[in-house]
Design a protein around this motif. Structure first.
Motif, PDB file in Angstrom:
ATOM      1  N   UNK A  80      15.774 -76.902 117.892  1.00 38.72           N
ATOM      2  CA  UNK A  80      16.277 -75.582 118.262  1.00 38.72           C
ATOM      3  C   UNK A  80      15.761 -74.447 117.363  1.00 38.72           C
ATOM      4  N   UNK A  81      14.817 -74.736 116.498  1.00 36.33           N
ATOM      5  CA  UNK A  81      14.323 -73.744 115.531  1.00 36.33           C
ATOM      6  C   UNK A  81      13.891 -72.444 116.194  1.00 36.33           C
ATOM      7  N   UNK A  82      13.313 -72.529 117.367  1.00 33.40           N
ATOM      8  CA  UNK A  82      12.811 -71.321 118.036  1.00 33.40           C
ATOM      9  C   UNK A  82      13.942 -70.397 118.504  1.00 33.40           C
ATOM     10  N   UNK A  83      15.187 -70.883 118.503  1.00 26.82           N
ATOM     11  CA  UNK A  83      16.305 -70.059 118.963  1.00 26.82           C
ATOM     12  C   UNK A  83      16.816 -69.106 117.885  1.00 26.82           C
ATOM     13  N   UNK A  84      16.365 -69.282 116.655  1.00 28.87           N
ATOM     14  CA  UNK A  84      16.713 -68.331 115.596  1.00 28.87           C
ATOM     15  C   UNK A  84      17.831 -68.792 114.688  1.00 28.87           C
ATOM     16  N   UNK A  85      17.873 -68.157 113.524  1.00 28.13           N
ATOM     17  CA  UNK A  85      18.835 -68.514 112.475  1.00 28.13           C
ATOM     18  C   UNK A  85      20.283 -68.349 112.905  1.00 28.13           C
ATOM     19  N   UNK A  86      20.572 -67.303 113.647  1.00 30.21           N
ATOM     20  CA  UNK A  86      21.950 -67.063 114.063  1.00 30.21           C
ATOM     21  C   UNK A  86      22.464 -68.184 114.974  1.00 30.21           C
ATOM     22  N   UNK A  87      21.615 -68.627 115.875  1.00 30.91           N
ATOM     23  CA  UNK A  87      22.007 -69.712 116.788  1.00 30.91           C
ATOM     24  C   UNK A  87      22.143 -71.033 116.027  1.00 30.91           C
ATOM     25  N   UNK A  88      21.289 -71.245 115.033  1.00 25.84           N
ATOM     26  CA  UNK A  88      21.326 -72.490 114.262  1.00 25.84           C
ATOM     27  C   UNK A  88      22.494 -72.558 113.278  1.00 25.84           C
ATOM     28  N   UNK A  89      23.216 -71.478 113.103  1.00 23.89           N
ATOM     29  CA  UNK A  89      24.276 -71.427 112.097  1.00 23.89           C
ATOM     30  C   UNK A  89      25.300 -72.548 112.266  1.00 23.89           C
ATOM     31  N   UNK A  90      25.722 -72.824 113.476  1.00 26.21           N
ATOM     32  CA  UNK A  90      26.701 -73.895 113.703  1.00 26.21           C
ATOM     33  C   UNK A  90      26.153 -75.258 113.354  1.00 26.21           C
ATOM     34  N   UNK A  91      24.880 -75.464 113.639  1.00 25.24           N
ATOM     35  CA  UNK A  91      24.249 -76.739 113.284  1.00 25.24           C
ATOM     36  C   UNK A  91      24.197 -76.874 111.763  1.00 25.24           C
ATOM     37  N   UNK A  92      23.784 -75.812 111.077  1.00 26.70           N
ATOM     38  CA  UNK A  92      23.721 -75.875 109.615  1.00 26.70           C
ATOM     39  C   UNK A  92      25.101 -76.081 109.001  1.00 26.70           C
ATOM     40  N   UNK A 117      23.917 -67.268 105.379  1.00 28.29           N
ATOM     41  CA  UNK A 117      22.907 -66.202 105.460  1.00 28.29           C
ATOM     42  C   UNK A 117      22.330 -66.031 106.860  1.00 28.29           C
ATOM     43  N   UNK A 118      22.954 -66.645 107.835  1.00 25.20           N
ATOM     44  CA  UNK A 118      22.416 -66.661 109.201  1.00 25.20           C
ATOM     45  C   UNK A 118      22.586 -65.348 109.960  1.00 25.20           C
ATOM     46  N   UNK A 119      23.515 -64.524 109.518  1.00 17.56           N
ATOM     47  CA  UNK A 119      23.827 -63.320 110.275  1.00 17.56           C
ATOM     48  C   UNK A 119      24.811 -63.579 111.409  1.00 17.56           C
ATOM     49  N   UNK A 120      25.273 -64.804 111.549  1.00 17.90           N
ATOM     50  CA  UNK A 120      26.242 -65.175 112.571  1.00 17.90           C
ATOM     51  C   UNK A 120      27.637 -64.989 111.978  1.00 17.90           C
ATOM     52  N   UNK A 121      28.386 -64.023 112.501  1.00 20.34           N
ATOM     53  CA  UNK A 121      29.684 -63.672 111.916  1.00 20.34           C
ATOM     54  C   UNK A 121      30.686 -64.832 111.937  1.00 20.34           C
ATOM     55  N   UNK A 122      30.537 -65.750 112.863  1.00 22.78           N
ATOM     56  CA  UNK A 122      31.446 -66.889 112.936  1.00 22.78           C
ATOM     57  C   UNK A 122      31.249 -67.851 111.760  1.00 22.78           C
ATOM     58  N   UNK A 123      30.025 -67.929 111.245  1.00 24.34           N
ATOM     59  CA  UNK A 123      29.713 -68.919 110.212  1.00 24.34           C
ATOM     60  C   UNK A 123      29.371 -68.320 108.848  1.00 24.34           C
ATOM     61  N   UNK A 124      29.123 -67.018 108.763  1.00 26.08           N
ATOM     62  CA  UNK A 124      28.731 -66.424 107.483  1.00 26.08           C
ATOM     63  C   UNK A 124      29.822 -66.554 106.422  1.00 26.08           C
ATOM     64  N   UNK A 125      31.026 -66.131 106.734  1.00 27.07           N
ATOM     65  CA  UNK A 125      32.130 -66.219 105.777  1.00 27.07           C
ATOM     66  C   UNK A 125      32.501 -67.645 105.421  1.00 27.07           C
ATOM     67  N   UNK A 126      32.758 -68.490 106.433  1.00 29.87           N
ATOM     68  CA  UNK A 126      33.077 -69.883 106.112  1.00 29.87           C
ATOM     69  C   UNK A 126      31.946 -70.593 105.371  1.00 29.87           C
ATOM     70  N   UNK A 127      30.701 -70.283 105.724  1.00 31.70           N
ATOM     71  CA  UNK A 127      29.571 -70.891 105.022  1.00 31.70           C
ATOM     72  C   UNK A 127      29.582 -70.516 103.551  1.00 31.70           C
ATOM     73  N   UNK A 128      29.825 -69.236 103.265  1.00 30.51           N
ATOM     74  CA  UNK A 128      29.879 -68.778 101.876  1.00 30.51           C
ATOM     75  C   UNK A 128      31.021 -69.461 101.115  1.00 30.51           C
ATOM     76  N   UNK A 129      32.163 -69.620 101.757  1.00 29.46           N
ATOM     77  CA  UNK A 129      33.291 -70.313 101.118  1.00 29.46           C
ATOM     78  C   UNK A 129      32.930 -71.754 100.796  1.00 29.46           C
ATOM     79  N   UNK A 130      32.250 -72.394 101.723  1.00 28.64           N
ATOM     80  CA  UNK A 130      31.857 -73.788 101.511  1.00 28.64           C
ATOM     81  C   UNK A 130      30.826 -73.916 100.390  1.00 28.64           C
ATOM     82  N   UNK A 131      29.951 -72.929 100.250  1.00 34.66           N
ATOM     83  CA  UNK A 131      28.993 -72.944  99.140  1.00 34.66           C
ATOM     84  C   UNK A 131      29.763 -73.002  97.823  1.00 34.66           C
TER      85      UNK A 131
END
Length: 153
Positions: A80-92, A117-131
């Motif tokens: 799915x790489x061609x779909x962009x970072x925002x779309x890949x956020x859930x996978x990451x 860092x995906x720019x996807x608002x659904x995963x940006x905050x939770x991703x940062x917390x998990x870091x």
């Protein structure tokens, strides 16, 4: 809902919307195996839905299939790489959960950083917390190793 969706799919198994709804309903009902099976059917019918793929990986982690989930995530990132970072956020994000489950905190941190860092608002905050959580785990593991090394002397 699960019973009705299974009946619909028995009559016409080529309904991706019904398969996806069954996957979600099975997950909500706590039937992880049923949810995973329904997601797999959905992806046979609609193989390009990267957003739903991240959810499949998360359900696999919740079902204790962490190693398989991590492998699927790695393959999905390429697919799915061609779909962009925002779309890949859930996978990451879900990949990070799988790696955390496998106690690979450094690898999990990398995946959560990608989600953050995906720019996807659904995963940006939770991703940062998990870091932050992964950094804490790494610090605790390092302290544990040092303590064990001191006890061996």
């Amino acid at each position: 809902a699960v019973v009705l969706l299974k009946q619909m799919l028995a009559m016409d198994p080529n309904q991706p919307g019904a398969a996806l709804t069954l996957a979600r309903a099975s997950d909500a009902a706590g039937d992880r195996a049923g949810s995973i099976a329904a997601y797999n059917k959905y992806f046979e019918l609609n193989p390009n839905d990267a957003k739903a793929y991240g959810t499949l990986i998360q359900v696999m982690v919740e079902a204790g299939q962490c190693s398989d989930a991590a492998s699927k995530a790695a393959a999905a990132e390429k697919k799915y790489a061609s779909q962009g970072r925002s779309i890949l956020a859930g996978i990451h994000y879900s990949w990070g959960l799988a790696l955390e489950c496998l106690e690979d905190y450094e690898g999990a941190k990398v995946q959560f950083q990608k989600a953050a860092s995906s720019g996807n608002s659904k995963f940006s905050g939770p991703g940062a917390s998990q870091v932050g959580r992964m950094e804490d785990f790494l610090i605790m593991n390092d302290a544990q190793r040092k303590k064990e090394a001191q006890n061996r002397r």
